[in-house]
Design a protein around this motif. Structure first.
Motif, PDB file in Angstrom:
ATOM      1  N   TYR A  39      16.431  -0.861 -12.212  1.00  0.00           N
ATOM      2  CA  TYR A  39      15.084  -1.371 -11.922  1.00  0.00           C
ATOM      3  C   TYR A  39      14.984  -2.888 -12.034  1.00  0.00           C
ATOM      4  N   LYS A  40      16.065  -3.549 -12.439  1.00  0.00           N
ATOM      5  CA  LYS A  40      16.085  -5.011 -12.430  1.00  0.00           C
ATOM      6  C   LYS A  40      16.723  -5.476 -11.128  1.00  0.00           C
ATOM      7  N   GLY A  41      16.089  -6.440 -10.480  1.00  0.00           N
ATOM      8  CA  GLY A  41      16.645  -6.946  -9.238  1.00  0.00           C
ATOM      9  C   GLY A  41      16.333  -6.070  -8.045  1.00  0.00           C
ATOM     10  N   VAL A  42      15.299  -5.244  -8.126  1.00  0.00           N
ATOM     11  CA  VAL A  42      14.868  -4.437  -6.983  1.00  0.00           C
ATOM     12  C   VAL A  42      14.458  -5.370  -5.848  1.00  0.00           C
ATOM     13  N   THR A  43      14.811  -5.040  -4.643  1.00  0.00           N
ATOM     14  CA  THR A  43      14.493  -5.904  -3.505  1.00  0.00           C
ATOM     15  C   THR A  43      13.116  -5.580  -2.931  1.00  0.00           C
ATOM     16  N   VAL A  44      12.387  -6.636  -2.593  1.00  0.00           N
ATOM     17  CA  VAL A  44      11.108  -6.519  -1.901  1.00  0.00           C
ATOM     18  C   VAL A  44      11.128  -7.519  -0.755  1.00  0.00           C
ATOM     19  N   ASN A  45      10.147  -7.419   0.119  1.00  0.00           N
ATOM     20  CA  ASN A  45      10.078  -8.336   1.262  1.00  0.00           C
ATOM     21  C   ASN A  45       8.619  -8.711   1.488  1.00  0.00           C
ATOM     22  N   ILE A  46       8.153  -9.682   0.722  1.00  0.00           N
ATOM     23  CA  ILE A  46       6.746 -10.093   0.768  1.00  0.00           C
ATOM     24  C   ILE A  46       6.683 -11.591   1.042  1.00  0.00           C
ATOM     25  N   GLU A  47       6.084 -11.959   2.160  1.00  0.00           N
ATOM     26  CA  GLU A  47       5.986 -13.364   2.538  1.00  0.00           C
ATOM     27  C   GLU A  47       4.963 -14.094   1.662  1.00  0.00           C
ATOM     28  N   ALA A  48       5.214 -15.370   1.440  1.00  0.00           N
ATOM     29  CA  ALA A  48       4.258 -16.199   0.705  1.00  0.00           C
ATOM     30  C   ALA A  48       2.965 -16.306   1.509  1.00  0.00           C
ATOM     31  N   PRO A  49       1.836 -16.200   0.863  1.00  0.00           N
ATOM     32  CA  PRO A  49       0.562 -16.229   1.596  1.00  0.00           C
ATOM     33  C   PRO A  49       0.248 -17.616   2.131  1.00  0.00           C
ATOM     34  N   GLU A  50      -0.433 -17.635   3.269  1.00  0.00           N
ATOM     35  CA  GLU A  50      -0.900 -18.878   3.864  1.00  0.00           C
ATOM     36  C   GLU A  50      -2.334 -18.678   4.337  1.00  0.00           C
ATOM     37  N   VAL A  51      -3.094 -19.738   4.377  1.00  0.00           N
ATOM     38  CA  VAL A  51      -4.469 -19.687   4.863  1.00  0.00           C
ATOM     39  C   VAL A  51      -4.595 -20.631   6.048  1.00  0.00           C
ATOM     40  N   MET A 206       4.125  -6.847  -4.296  1.00  0.00           N
ATOM     41  CA  MET A 206       5.451  -6.931  -4.915  1.00  0.00           C
ATOM     42  C   MET A 206       5.584  -5.930  -6.053  1.00  0.00           C
ATOM     43  N   GLU A 207       4.550  -5.836  -6.876  1.00  0.00           N
ATOM     44  CA  GLU A 207       4.584  -4.905  -8.001  1.00  0.00           C
ATOM     45  C   GLU A 207       4.694  -3.464  -7.519  1.00  0.00           C
ATOM     46  N   ASN A 340      13.066 -11.123  -3.858  1.00  0.00           N
ATOM     47  CA  ASN A 340      12.243 -11.144  -2.654  1.00  0.00           C
ATOM     48  C   ASN A 340      13.066 -11.682  -1.497  1.00  0.00           C
ATOM     49  N   GLU A 341      13.344 -10.833  -0.511  1.00  0.00           N
ATOM     50  CA  GLU A 341      14.221 -11.183   0.601  1.00  0.00           C
ATOM     51  C   GLU A 341      13.471 -11.764   1.795  1.00  0.00           C
ATOM     52  N   ALA A 342      12.174 -12.032   1.629  1.00  0.00           N
ATOM     53  CA  ALA A 342      11.400 -12.601   2.732  1.00  0.00           C
ATOM     54  C   ALA A 342      11.898 -14.001   3.064  1.00  0.00           C
ATOM     55  N   GLU A 343      11.682 -14.420   4.311  1.00  0.00           N
ATOM     56  CA  GLU A 343      12.122 -15.747   4.747  1.00  0.00           C
ATOM     57  C   GLU A 343      11.421 -16.837   3.946  1.00  0.00           C
TER      58      GLU A 343
END
Length: 363
Positions: A39-51, A206-207, A340-343
């Motif tokens: 459970y450590k280092g689980v991969t997610v793909n969530i982009e940083a938010p922008e407005v 992410m959570e 987090n593997e997002a660009e």
């Protein structure tokens, strides 16, 4: 309550008439066991938010529409206008309690006053005094006035109409109560608020993504008896809540686009998923020493949800509140240790406990 809403484990119904978690499920039921995956280092793909500028402009347009200008006009009042009035009510020639006021704004047609009061002011002009012979409704909350004839003497101090607001510095000062002085500063505050909202949503994603990944790759041996106990509790709760709306369980199922067997299957599946989640959270908490809940943990969680620790406990009880705090600690741990593997990856914000009271100074 962005955190509390997320952590309700009762199995939420999409578009349901039911609301929230009752918290009545027996926490001592044996749900089974879990063999955790890594459970450590689980991969997610969530982009940083922008407005975007467009999002800011859309929010500004909404605020403009919700806060029209009130402009005094030199004409007779009509429905929808706002009149500023002084009034005195009498019954049998004597003033009655709560029947008089000065410098009160009233929107004509709002229905805030008894029948005939607002309509009786339509056509009145600034400086005019109207005598209104009215009768309180039979079911009026004050028994001494219910169904009784009264007289109101009403003086109109001004007549105002709502006009479309314009984005300028004066508007900004009005709606922000002088917190911001210029349009640019106000729009920047809106951008920051929107970004904060998106950041909160990204962190929740992410959570949840990290936790679900752990659940999907872990092995469970669930107790059929434990699940049955929880399932029966939920069916009973839904049935009781349906009765509150004058419905049967079957009718409630139909209100949610299902027949009774399908809804019961949905409830069982929800209970099963909630059990996996609960076992996973508890196991990770035990492994990482996160299961010791302190007052600081409670206060930090409460602040995240816009309340104090005492309010949190008063609302949910100590046991339920600590369950929320425990889940929050575990999910934050998972997200903080995820990859987090997002660009342009979103980051997990640092949590800081705000001081709620000034420390007493030594004399």
């Amino acid at each position: 309550m962005r955190k509390i809403a997320l952590f309700c484990l009762c199995g939420l119904m999409a578009a349901s008439i039911l609301t929230g978690c009752s918290g009545s499920a027996d926490g001592n039921v044996n749900l089974g066991t879990v063999t955790l995956s890594e459970y450590k280092g689980v991969t997610v793909n969530i982009e940083a938010p922008e407005v975007t500028d467009e999002e800011v402009d859309t929010k500004v347009e909404t605020i403009l529409a919700q806060n029209p200008n009130e402009v005094e006009v030199d004409r007779a009042a009509k429905e929808g206008d706002i009149v500023n009035i002084d009034f005195k009510g009498t019954k049998d020639g004597e003033a009655f309690e709560g029947g008089s006021a000065e410098d009160q704004d009233l929107e004509l047609g709002s229905g805030k006053m008894i029948e005939g009061f607002e309509s009786g002011l339509i056509g009145a002009k600034k400086g005019e005094t109207k005598t209104l012979n009215l009768t309180f409704p039979e079911d009026y909350r004050e028994e001494s006035l219910a169904g009784q004839p009264v007289v109101f003497e009403v003086t109109v101090n001004s007549v105002k109409e709502e006009q479309e607001a314009e984005l300028n510095d004066d508007f900004v000062k009005r709606v922000s109560k002088e917190e911001y002085q210029t349009v640019d500063a106000y729009k920047e505050s809106i951008r920051e608020d929107l970004l904060d909202q998106k950041q909160s949503a990204a962190e929740l994603d992410m959570e949840e993504g990290a936790l679900q990944s752990v659940i999907n790759s872990s092995e469970f041996k669930l107790s059929r008896n434990g699940l049955s106990v929880r399932y029966n509790q939920m069916v009973k709760e839904y049935t009781n809540q349906a009765k509150m709306y004058g419905m049967s369980f079957s009718q409630m199922a139909q209100a949610n686009g299902m027949n009774e067997p399908a809804m019961k299957e949905y409830i069982y599946d929800s209970v099963e998923e909630a059990a996996k989640r609960e076992l996973t959270v508890e196991a990770i908490a035990a492994n990482e020493g996160l299961d010791q809940i302190t007052d600081e943990d409670r206060e930090l969680f409460a602040q995240e949800n816009g309340m104090s620790k005492d309010t949190l406990i008063n609302m949910y009880g100590q046991e339920q509140a600590d369950e929320y705090v425990l889940q929050d600690k575990v999910l934050y741990y998972l997200a903080s240790n995820a990859v987090n593997e997002a660009e342009n990856p979103a980051k997990v914000s640092e949590r800081v406990l705000e001081e709620t009271e000034a420390s007493p100074e030594a004399e």
